[in-house]
Design a protein around this motif. Structure first.
Motif, PDB file in Angstrom:
ATOM      1  N   PRO A 105      -2.307  -1.313  -3.043  1.00 48.53           N
ATOM      2  CA  PRO A 105      -1.975  -2.428  -3.941  1.00 48.53           C
ATOM      3  C   PRO A 105      -2.779  -3.698  -3.675  1.00 48.53           C
ATOM      4  O   PRO A 105      -3.219  -4.365  -4.628  1.00 48.53           O
ATOM      5  CB  PRO A 105      -0.482  -2.649  -3.675  1.00 48.53           C
ATOM      6  CG  PRO A 105       0.017  -1.310  -3.240  1.00 48.53           C
ATOM      7  CD  PRO A 105      -1.106  -0.697  -2.457  1.00 48.53           C
ATOM      8  N   ASP A 106      -2.993  -4.057  -2.414  1.00 46.87           N
ATOM      9  CA  ASP A 106      -3.725  -5.300  -2.146  1.00 46.87           C
ATOM     10  C   ASP A 106      -5.184  -5.197  -2.566  1.00 46.87           C
ATOM     11  O   ASP A 106      -5.765  -6.165  -3.087  1.00 46.87           O
ATOM     12  CB  ASP A 106      -3.618  -5.665  -0.657  1.00 46.87           C
ATOM     13  CG  ASP A 106      -4.069  -4.527   0.243  1.00 46.87           C
ATOM     14  OD1 ASP A 106      -4.147  -3.378  -0.237  1.00 46.87           O
ATOM     15  OD2 ASP A 106      -4.345  -4.780   1.436  1.00 46.87           O
ATOM     16  N   ARG A 161      -6.313  -3.321  -5.007  1.00 41.62           N
ATOM     17  CA  ARG A 161      -6.320  -3.339  -6.468  1.00 41.62           C
ATOM     18  C   ARG A 161      -6.145  -4.761  -6.996  1.00 41.62           C
ATOM     19  O   ARG A 161      -6.824  -5.165  -7.948  1.00 41.62           O
ATOM     20  CB  ARG A 161      -5.209  -2.431  -7.008  1.00 41.62           C
ATOM     21  CG  ARG A 161      -5.442  -0.948  -6.748  1.00 41.62           C
ATOM     22  CD  ARG A 161      -4.283  -0.102  -7.290  1.00 41.62           C
ATOM     23  NE  ARG A 161      -4.153  -0.236  -8.730  1.00 41.62           N
ATOM     24  CZ  ARG A 161      -4.834   0.491  -9.610  1.00 41.62           C
ATOM     25  NH1 ARG A 161      -5.701   1.394  -9.194  1.00 41.62           N
ATOM     26  NH2 ARG A 161      -4.642   0.309 -10.905  1.00 41.62           N
ATOM     27  N   LEU A 162      -5.237  -5.511  -6.384  1.00 42.45           N
ATOM     28  CA  LEU A 162      -5.043  -6.895  -6.819  1.00 42.45           C
ATOM     29  C   LEU A 162      -6.298  -7.728  -6.597  1.00 42.45           C
ATOM     30  O   LEU A 162      -6.670  -8.562  -7.434  1.00 42.45           O
ATOM     31  CB  LEU A 162      -3.853  -7.512  -6.076  1.00 42.45           C
ATOM     32  CG  LEU A 162      -2.464  -6.955  -6.454  1.00 42.45           C
ATOM     33  CD1 LEU A 162      -1.393  -7.517  -5.521  1.00 42.45           C
ATOM     34  CD2 LEU A 162      -2.140  -7.298  -7.909  1.00 42.45           C
ATOM     35  N   GLY A 220      -8.752  -7.324  -9.304  1.00 44.83           N
ATOM     36  CA  GLY A 220      -8.313  -7.715 -10.632  1.00 44.83           C
ATOM     37  C   GLY A 220      -7.572  -6.628 -11.380  1.00 44.83           C
ATOM     38  O   GLY A 220      -7.407  -6.708 -12.604  1.00 44.83           O
ATOM     39  N   LYS A 221      -7.086  -5.618 -10.674  1.00 46.71           N
ATOM     40  CA  LYS A 221      -6.323  -4.536 -11.297  1.00 46.71           C
ATOM     41  C   LYS A 221      -4.836  -4.750 -11.041  1.00 46.71           C
ATOM     42  O   LYS A 221      -4.451  -5.462 -10.109  1.00 46.71           O
ATOM     43  CB  LYS A 221      -6.734  -3.179 -10.703  1.00 46.71           C
ATOM     44  CG  LYS A 221      -8.166  -2.754 -10.966  1.00 46.71           C
ATOM     45  CD  LYS A 221      -8.401  -1.368 -10.348  1.00 46.71           C
ATOM     46  CE  LYS A 221      -9.784  -0.853 -10.633  1.00 46.71           C
ATOM     47  NZ  LYS A 221      -9.998   0.505 -10.061  1.00 46.71           N
ATOM     48  N   PRO A 222      -3.989  -4.119 -11.836  1.00 43.42           N
ATOM     49  CA  PRO A 222      -2.548  -4.159 -11.521  1.00 43.42           C
ATOM     50  C   PRO A 222      -2.266  -3.432 -10.218  1.00 43.42           C
ATOM     51  O   PRO A 222      -2.976  -2.489  -9.849  1.00 43.42           O
ATOM     52  CB  PRO A 222      -1.903  -3.449 -12.718  1.00 43.42           C
ATOM     53  CG  PRO A 222      -2.988  -2.649 -13.348  1.00 43.42           C
ATOM     54  CD  PRO A 222      -4.268  -3.394 -13.095  1.00 43.42           C
ATOM     55  N   ALA A 223      -1.239  -3.881  -9.501  1.00 53.00           N
ATOM     56  CA  ALA A 223      -0.923  -3.277  -8.206  1.00 53.00           C
ATOM     57  C   ALA A 223      -0.554  -1.808  -8.347  1.00 53.00           C
ATOM     58  O   ALA A 223      -0.838  -1.007  -7.457  1.00 53.00           O
ATOM     59  CB  ALA A 223       0.212  -4.054  -7.536  1.00 53.00           C
ATOM     60  N   ARG A 224       0.060  -1.466  -9.451  1.00 53.44           N
ATOM     61  CA  ARG A 224       0.463  -0.074  -9.668  1.00 53.44           C
ATOM     62  C   ARG A 224      -0.708   0.735 -10.209  1.00 53.44           C
ATOM     63  O   ARG A 224      -1.296   0.404 -11.235  1.00 53.44           O
ATOM     64  CB  ARG A 224       1.645   0.004 -10.621  1.00 53.44           C
ATOM     65  CG  ARG A 224       1.955   1.417 -11.096  1.00 53.44           C
ATOM     66  CD  ARG A 224       3.232   1.491 -11.903  1.00 53.44           C
ATOM     67  NE  ARG A 224       4.402   1.330 -11.053  1.00 53.44           N
ATOM     68  CZ  ARG A 224       5.660   1.459 -11.483  1.00 53.44           C
ATOM     69  NH1 ARG A 224       5.896   1.737 -12.752  1.00 53.44           N
ATOM     70  NH2 ARG A 224       6.673   1.303 -10.650  1.00 53.44           N
TER      71      ARG A 224
END
Length: 699
Positions: A425-426, A428-429, A432-436
């Motif tokens: 998740p970190d 991805r965030l 610039g992506k959603p955590a999921r």
């Protein structure tokens, strides 16, 4: 009662497995929608049905554990406990344990292993903590849960004993739901002794039951024979007029039923003697809850068929096609028009028979896809990632044999995507992506095949790392391979770019097995990846492994079958140019370069070359080529016969078929042929002088 008990038990095992699978899917859905009443009802119904059916067979360990689970589910349904993630996790573990208990019955073991018994004790302890939890909402008044008296009228089907069921087992189970106040055995359908069949059931019961259970719970006691019995359930305080109306509807049986009702104590003789003109008034004003339940719906009947029996049917239908083709050939040779017409009609009927048998093996892929929801939930939690699985095309149908064998390759691809593809998740965030993260499973039909896609929105494949690893292992030369060839290197045995070995992957074992398994199903697998956007794995499979529609061709006097779904068109080879085209290796087809595969030379076949040859233009895996053959023999519905282990590694041949004249035709593996063509072309471009044919490679 031991008549066909094993058969009935096997039916219970199969249905219990299906119920537990449905229960797992409903639990996973409930996790995202904790107040979904439909899912709650489905989960409770599955647990209750398993407990009830197990009770009929005296499977006390299943009944005991399922009862505890059912108790917690009942509290969940009433809102006394909340469906949080911890409870869902516990229910999933209980579901797994019920599966284990069912398997103990399936393999006829006496008890669980010691480790499983310890786990069961832990599950019971955790369940008890929820059973002792006080309600967070007002409880139903005590009067509403008080014991009430029900009347049950049941007549069993004549095949009940043959199916291994014991009428007394239903009484024993009803006794666990409450107290049997009265039971009358009814045998009005019993024939004269000379006409009696010892294996047929002619019995029924009129039962008065004192119980706190609701109508649905009582009806589910007969779930196992519901389609083969006549069942009426009368609610507590049902007016006597309604009993009289029911007796009127039962016609000739009314006298015996009235006597049984009185003996049970459900009504008195005086109740049944009231004036008949009051019946319609009382019945019209009676509450719906007091209406009788009639369970006699036979419009949708299903039967279970053993897989080996279905395979035998398909094999016999295939043999009929071969025999029918032989009869048609004989009719043409004799030029007998009447016989030709008759054999043509028979051939059409046989093809319909085979199509019908094959259709019986077609099942939706959705059941396989849905099983992966649990895998994604558990693995993502183990990896510390938030991953969602989205499914589309679940109603797409394919051969059951394919469904059973594609599960393991899909499982490995799914776990690999979660481990290596989707970022934490970190990360991805930060990108610039959603955590999921999202995984998508999709299925659809395309050109006579079925396509399965697995898409992830992860980081994509690292081309530089793959190329470096490939050069380290000597898999590529100085010239960089094409993007497609580079990505497909991950299917090489032992190839892995993982920086660390995990419990899921990274050992370099598995992707080559995935490809080998898919290839054994006459399928293909391709990879597409965009850096930072994700990866797509596309698997293409035939709809069935039993037969194909093909184009029959002749080369050097032998028959070969080209799968019709890859045939694009047929043209004639320019006369007098064979040697030039063989040396050149391609032909100009309407301004496009068409590589040629001369099957005679490729398969090392002997014999004189036909005066006029034909080119079958085929397309597979994005590659187009022309197969040079002697003669085109027309379309041919081909029943596939395996070649056997001795020829299992033969490249370019996927099976065989028997023609109407008794000769054997080999089925060409077009993707393997085109791959061989590409490899030989690469060797020529690299200046290699080596040449090998498919047959020589196999030998």
């Amino acid at each position: 009662m031991n008549i066909n008990l094993d058969q009935a038990l096997q039916t219970f095992i199969a249905e219990a497995r299906e119920l537990l699978q449905d229960m797992e899917q409903s639990l996973l859905q409930l996790e995202h929608a904790p107040k979904d009443a439909d899912q709650l009802a489905s989960i409770f119904r599955a647990a209750h049905t398993i407990k009830g059916s197990a009770g009929l067979f005296g499977l006390d360990p299943i009944v005991s554990f399922a009862h505890v689970v059912e108790d917690v589910l009942d509290r969940l349904r009433d809102g006394q406990v909340l469906a949080d993630r911890n409870l869902i996790a516990l229910m999933l573990e209980c579901n797994d344990h019920l599966v284990e208990l069912i398997e103990v019955v399936a393999v006829q073991r006496s008890t669980l292993a010691a480790q499983a018994l310890d786990h069961q004790a832990q599950l019971r302890q955790r369940l008890d903590s929820y059973r002792q939890t006080q309600a967070s909402v007002p409880l139903v008044p005590e009067a509403a849960s008080a014991h009430a008296t029900w009347h049950i009228s049941v007549r069993f089907g004549t095949d009940m004993l043959r199916n291994g069921m014991d009428p007394l087992s239903f009484l024993r189970y009803l006794a666990t739901l409450g107290e049997l106040l009265g039971v009358v055995t009814c045998y009005e359908n019993l024939p004269a002794a000379a006409q009696m069949d010892a294996e047929s059931c002619y019995l029924g019961f009129e039962i008065r039951l004192l119980s706190e259970k609701d109508e649905a719970s009582i009806a589910e006691a007969f779930e196992f024979v519901r389609d083969d019995c006549r069942l009426f359930i009368f609610a507590p305080d049902t007016p006597a007029q309604q009993y009289r109306q029911w007796l009127q509807e039962m016609g000739a049986e009314a006298a015996g039923l009235a006597d049984a009702l009185v003996h049970c104590g459900s009504v008195t003789a005086e109740d049944l003697l009231e004036p008949a003109d009051a019946v319609s008034v009382v019945a019209a004003t009676a509450a719906p809850a007091a209406d009788k339940v009639v369970v006699e719906n036979k419009s949708q009947r299903f039967i279970r068929v053993r897989a080996d029996q279905l395979e035998t049917l398909i094999d016999l239908a295939g043999e009929l096609i071969t025999a029918s083709a032989g009869a048609q050939l004989m009719a043409r040779q004799r030029a007998d028009e009447n016989l030709m017409e008759a054999t043509s009609v028979v051939a059409g009927l046989v093809e319909q028979l085979l199509d019908g048998a094959l259709a019986m093996r077609m099942v939706p892929i959705g059941d396989t896809f849905n099983r992966f929801q649990r895998v994604v939930r558990d693995v993502s939690g183990e990896l510390g990632k938030d991953i969602e699985l989205l499914i589309s095309g679940a109603d797409t149908e394919l051969d059951k044999a394919l469904v059973e064998r594609i599960g393991d390759p899909l499982m490995h691809l799914l776990r690999n995507a979660m481990d290596h593809g989707i970022e934490s998740p970190d990360v991805r965030l930060a990108a610039g992506k959603p955590a999921r993260g999202t995984l998508r499973l999709n299925a659809f039909h395309d050109s006579g095949s079925i396509v399965l896609e697995l898409l992830d929105d992860g980081a994509g494949l690292n081309r530089e790392r793959i190329l470096a690893k490939a050069r380290e292992r000597g898999l590529v030369g100085a010239t960089d391979p094409s993007d497609r060839d580079l990505l497909n290197l991950i299917f090489e045995p032992g190839f892995s770019t993982a920086e660390a070995v995990t419990n899921l992957s990274g050992r370099g074992v598995g992707m080559d097995v995935v490809k080998r398994n898919i290839t054994s199903l006459r399928g293909t697998i391709d990879l597409y990846s965009e850096p930072g956007q994700g990866t797509t794995v596309r698997i293409r499979l035939p709809l069935t492994l039993a037969m194909i529609n093909g184009l029959l061709v002749e080369v050097a006097g032998g028959g070969f079958v080209v799968p019709l779904d890859v045939v694009h068109e047929c043209i004639e080879l320019p006369p007098g140019q064979r040697d030039i085209l063989h040396q050149r290796g391609h032909i100009d087809l309407r301004g496009e370069v068409l590589p040629l595969v001369f099957l005679r030379e490729q398969l090392a076949l002997e014999g004189s070359v036909a005066r006029r040859e034909n080119v079958v233009v085929v397309k597979a895996q994005g590659q187009t080529a022309g197969l040079v053959v002697d003669h085109l023999m027309g379309e041919h519905q081909t029943v596939i016969k395996p070649l056997g282990p001795l020829f299992g590694s033969l490249r370019g041949i996927s099976g065989s078929s028997i023609l109407g004249n008794g000769s054997v035709a080999l089925i060409l593996d077009i993707p393997a042929l085109l791959k061989t063509l590409i490899e030989q072309d690469n060797q020529r471009r690299l200046g290699s002088t080596g040449h090998s044919s498919i047959t020589r490679n196999a030998i």
